[in-house]
Each structure stands twice: as structure tokens, then as C-alpha cells.
Scaffold this motif. Sequence first.
Motif, PDB file in Angstrom:
ATOM      1  N   SER A   1       0.684  -0.982   0.180  1.00 43.93           N
ATOM      2  CA  SER A   1      -0.037  -0.070  -0.005  1.00 43.93           C
ATOM      3  C   SER A   1       1.031   1.199   0.081  1.00 43.93           C
ATOM      4  CB  SER A   1      -1.009   0.076   1.207  1.00 43.93           C
ATOM      5  OG  SER A   1      -1.311   1.126   1.651  1.00 43.93           O
ATOM      6  N   GLY A   2       0.241   2.263  -0.559  1.00 42.62           N
ATOM      7  CA  GLY A   2       0.995   3.528  -0.699  1.00 42.62           C
ATOM      8  C   GLY A   2       0.984   4.231   0.495  1.00 42.62           C
ATOM      9  N   GLU A   3       0.502   3.881   1.690  1.00 39.68           N
ATOM     10  CA  GLU A   3       0.546   4.456   2.966  1.00 39.68           C
ATOM     11  C   GLU A   3       1.531   3.698   3.711  1.00 39.68           C
ATOM     12  OE1 GLU A   3      -1.146   7.194   3.682  1.00 39.68           O
ATOM     13  OE2 GLU A   3      -1.439   7.165   1.910  1.00 39.68           O
ATOM     14  N   ARG A   4       2.381   2.705   3.675  1.00 37.21           N
ATOM     15  CA  ARG A   4       3.267   2.248   4.419  1.00 37.21           C
ATOM     16  C   ARG A   4       4.285   2.676   4.503  1.00 37.21           C
ATOM     17  NH1 ARG A   4       2.232  -4.087   2.939  1.00 37.21           N
ATOM     18  NH2 ARG A   4       0.015  -4.226   3.829  1.00 37.21           N
ATOM     19  N   LEU A   5       5.063   2.716   5.528  1.00 36.73           N
ATOM     20  CA  LEU A   5       6.421   3.412   5.647  1.00 36.73           C
ATOM     21  C   LEU A   5       7.147   2.551   6.589  1.00 36.73           C
ATOM     22  CD1 LEU A   5       5.016   6.920   7.144  1.00 36.73           C
ATOM     23  CD2 LEU A   5       6.003   6.343   4.853  1.00 36.73           C
ATOM     24  N   CYS A   6       8.770   2.754   6.260  1.00 35.41           N
ATOM     25  CA  CYS A   6       9.669   2.155   6.984  1.00 35.41           C
ATOM     26  C   CYS A   6       9.567   2.526   8.448  1.00 35.41           C
ATOM     27  CB  CYS A   6      11.126   2.728   6.317  1.00 35.41           C
ATOM     28  SG  CYS A   6      12.392   2.106   7.363  1.00 35.41           S
ATOM     29  N   LEU A   7       9.363   1.492   9.238  1.00 38.87           N
ATOM     30  CA  LEU A   7       9.065   1.847  10.622  1.00 38.87           C
ATOM     31  C   LEU A   7      10.143   2.349  11.351  1.00 38.87           C
ATOM     32  CD1 LEU A   7       7.474   1.685  13.168  1.00 38.87           C
ATOM     33  CD2 LEU A   7       8.425  -0.677  13.420  1.00 38.87           C
ATOM     34  N   CYS A   8      11.298   1.960  11.066  1.00 42.48           N
ATOM     35  CA  CYS A   8      12.790   2.392  11.328  1.00 42.48           C
ATOM     36  C   CYS A   8      12.983   4.078  11.145  1.00 42.48           C
ATOM     37  CB  CYS A   8      13.949   1.574  11.272  1.00 42.48           C
ATOM     38  SG  CYS A   8      13.856   0.348  12.276  1.00 42.48           S
ATOM     39  N   GLY A   9      12.819   4.100   9.823  1.00 42.59           N
ATOM     40  CA  GLY A   9      12.771   5.550   9.233  1.00 42.59           C
ATOM     41  C   GLY A   9      11.858   6.451  10.221  1.00 42.59           C
TER      42      GLY A   9
ATOM     43  N   LEU B   1      16.441   7.565  -0.323  1.00 42.83           N
ATOM     44  CA  LEU B   1      15.101   6.654  -0.235  1.00 42.83           C
ATOM     45  C   LEU B   1      14.306   7.017   1.201  1.00 42.83           C
ATOM     46  CD1 LEU B   1      15.888   3.227  -1.613  1.00 42.83           C
ATOM     47  CD2 LEU B   1      14.763   5.139  -2.793  1.00 42.83           C
ATOM     48  N   GLU B   2      15.213   6.917   2.221  1.00 45.86           N
ATOM     49  CA  GLU B   2      14.422   7.394   3.492  1.00 45.86           C
ATOM     50  C   GLU B   2      13.822   8.804   3.407  1.00 45.86           C
ATOM     51  OE1 GLU B   2      13.688   5.639   6.271  1.00 45.86           O
ATOM     52  OE2 GLU B   2      14.472   4.034   5.549  1.00 45.86           O
ATOM     53  N   GLY B   3      14.613   9.618   2.677  1.00 42.83           N
ATOM     54  CA  GLY B   3      14.136  11.099   2.778  1.00 42.83           C
ATOM     55  C   GLY B   3      13.052  11.091   1.926  1.00 42.83           C
ATOM     56  N   ALA B   4      12.805  10.612   0.815  1.00 43.52           N
ATOM     57  CA  ALA B   4      11.920  10.426  -0.395  1.00 43.52           C
ATOM     58  C   ALA B   4      10.700   9.856   0.374  1.00 43.52           C
ATOM     59  CB  ALA B   4      12.559   9.627  -1.595  1.00 43.52           C
ATOM     60  N   MET B   5      10.774   8.851   1.187  1.00 38.11           N
ATOM     61  CA  MET B   5       9.620   8.265   1.853  1.00 38.11           C
ATOM     62  C   MET B   5       9.126   9.345   2.762  1.00 38.11           C
ATOM     63  SD  MET B   5       9.637   5.262   4.711  1.00 38.11           S
ATOM     64  CE  MET B   5      10.662   6.260   5.879  1.00 38.11           C
TER      65      MET B   5
ATOM     66  N   ALA C   1       9.268  12.537   2.325  1.00 40.72           N
ATOM     67  CA  ALA C   1       8.703  13.748   1.571  1.00 40.72           C
ATOM     68  C   ALA C   1       7.317  13.217   0.918  1.00 40.72           C
ATOM     69  CB  ALA C   1       9.580  14.121   0.407  1.00 40.72           C
ATOM     70  N   ALA C   2       7.546  11.774   0.330  1.00 41.26           N
ATOM     71  CA  ALA C   2       5.908  11.324  -0.203  1.00 41.26           C
ATOM     72  C   ALA C   2       5.060  11.439   0.680  1.00 41.26           C
ATOM     73  CB  ALA C   2       6.350  10.058  -0.757  1.00 41.26           C
ATOM     74  N   ARG C   3       5.135  11.107   1.745  1.00 43.84           N
ATOM     75  CA  ARG C   3       4.143  10.861   2.903  1.00 43.84           C
ATOM     76  C   ARG C   3       3.830  12.581   3.325  1.00 43.84           C
ATOM     77  NH1 ARG C   3       2.821   7.265   6.999  1.00 43.84           N
ATOM     78  NH2 ARG C   3       0.456   8.010   7.869  1.00 43.84           N
ATOM     79  N   THR C   4       4.611  13.339   3.280  1.00 39.47           N
ATOM     80  CA  THR C   4       4.295  14.728   3.595  1.00 39.47           C
ATOM     81  C   THR C   4       3.603  15.369   2.625  1.00 39.47           C
ATOM     82  OG1 THR C   4       6.302  14.879   4.919  1.00 39.47           O
ATOM     83  CG2 THR C   4       5.248  17.078   3.890  1.00 39.47           C
TER      84      THR C   4
ATOM     85  N   GLU D   1       4.265   8.660  -5.641  1.00 44.23           N
ATOM     86  CA  GLU D   1       5.120   8.638  -6.891  1.00 44.23           C
ATOM     87  C   GLU D   1       6.454   9.268  -6.603  1.00 44.23           C
ATOM     88  OE1 GLU D   1       2.489  12.242  -7.243  1.00 44.23           O
ATOM     89  OE2 GLU D   1       2.066  10.016  -6.665  1.00 44.23           O
ATOM     90  N   ARG D   2       6.438  10.199  -5.659  1.00 46.39           N
ATOM     91  CA  ARG D   2       7.929  10.863  -5.188  1.00 46.39           C
ATOM     92  C   ARG D   2       8.929   9.586  -4.753  1.00 46.39           C
ATOM     93  NH1 ARG D   2       8.419  16.644  -3.485  1.00 46.39           N
ATOM     94  NH2 ARG D   2       6.652  17.573  -4.156  1.00 46.39           N
ATOM     95  N   LEU D   3       8.270   8.660  -3.957  1.00 41.41           N
ATOM     96  CA  LEU D   3       9.443   7.821  -3.631  1.00 41.41           C
ATOM     97  C   LEU D   3       9.570   6.871  -4.479  1.00 41.41           C
ATOM     98  CD1 LEU D   3      10.866   6.052  -1.581  1.00 41.41           C
ATOM     99  CD2 LEU D   3       8.799   5.104  -0.845  1.00 41.41           C
ATOM    100  N   SER D   4       8.654   6.297  -5.638  1.00 40.38           N
ATOM    101  CA  SER D   4       8.968   5.430  -6.615  1.00 40.38           C
ATOM    102  C   SER D   4       9.936   6.168  -7.640  1.00 40.38           C
ATOM    103  CB  SER D   4       7.768   5.091  -7.275  1.00 40.38           C
ATOM    104  OG  SER D   4       7.036   6.037  -7.647  1.00 40.38           O
ATOM    105  N   THR D   5       9.655   7.332  -7.990  1.00 33.64           N
ATOM    106  CA  THR D   5      10.500   8.221  -9.016  1.00 33.64           C
ATOM    107  C   THR D   5      11.946   8.331  -8.549  1.00 33.64           C
ATOM    108  OG1 THR D   5       8.300   9.339  -9.678  1.00 33.64           O
ATOM    109  CG2 THR D   5      10.370  10.478 -10.155  1.00 33.64           C
TER     110      THR D   5
END
Length: 98
Positions: free
Chosen positions: A1-9, A67-71, A73-76, A81-85
Motif C-alpha cells: 500500500s502507498g501508505e506504508r512507511l519504513c518503521l525504523c525510518g 530513499l528514507e528522505g523520499a519516503m 517527502a512522499a508522505r508529507t 510517486e515521489r518515492l518511486s520516482t
Amino acid sequence: SGERLCLCGMLATEYATLPEPLQREVGRFFVRTEAWLARILAEGRDEGESAFEGSPTAVARTFFSALEGAMIAARTFGQVERLSTSGQWLVDALCPDR
């Protein structure tokens, strides 16, 4: 799902407020992930599948941080698509002949 995030991040964004045992575990995740990625990058360069200057460790740290930063930003921005791009751009930069 697009709403999932890296927990440790996500935990790392509040690192200073975490209990010490949790700080250790978050740190361990980052160290292990960067080491794994450095090994994969080194193997890829040795096998001619990727091309980059410098040490695999430095590239792994940069790749993982991006990738952690993109994650985040994508959430924010609410734009998965910010993460995938970002991820695709990084892969393309490391593997220009793909």
C-alpha cells in the motif's frame, strides 16, 4: 500500500526521544541495511551490472538516505510517486546500461 512507511525510518525522525534500547535497535537496522546494500552494490559493480565512483559504503549510505528522505517527502506531500520516482532515478543512475 502507498501508505506504508519504513518503521525504523519513522522512529529515526524522533530518535532523541526514544528509550535507549529502541535507539539501539533503530541504529542496528540502519547499520545492517547499509552494510547489506553496500555488499549488493559492490557485487553489482564487480559483475558489471552497475557503475559508480567511490566506495560501495558511501554509495549505500547516500542511496539509503535518499530513499528514507523520499519516503518522508512522499508522505508529507501525499504523493507516493515521489518515492518511486526517486528510487527509479537512483537505480538508473547506478545502472546506466539497463
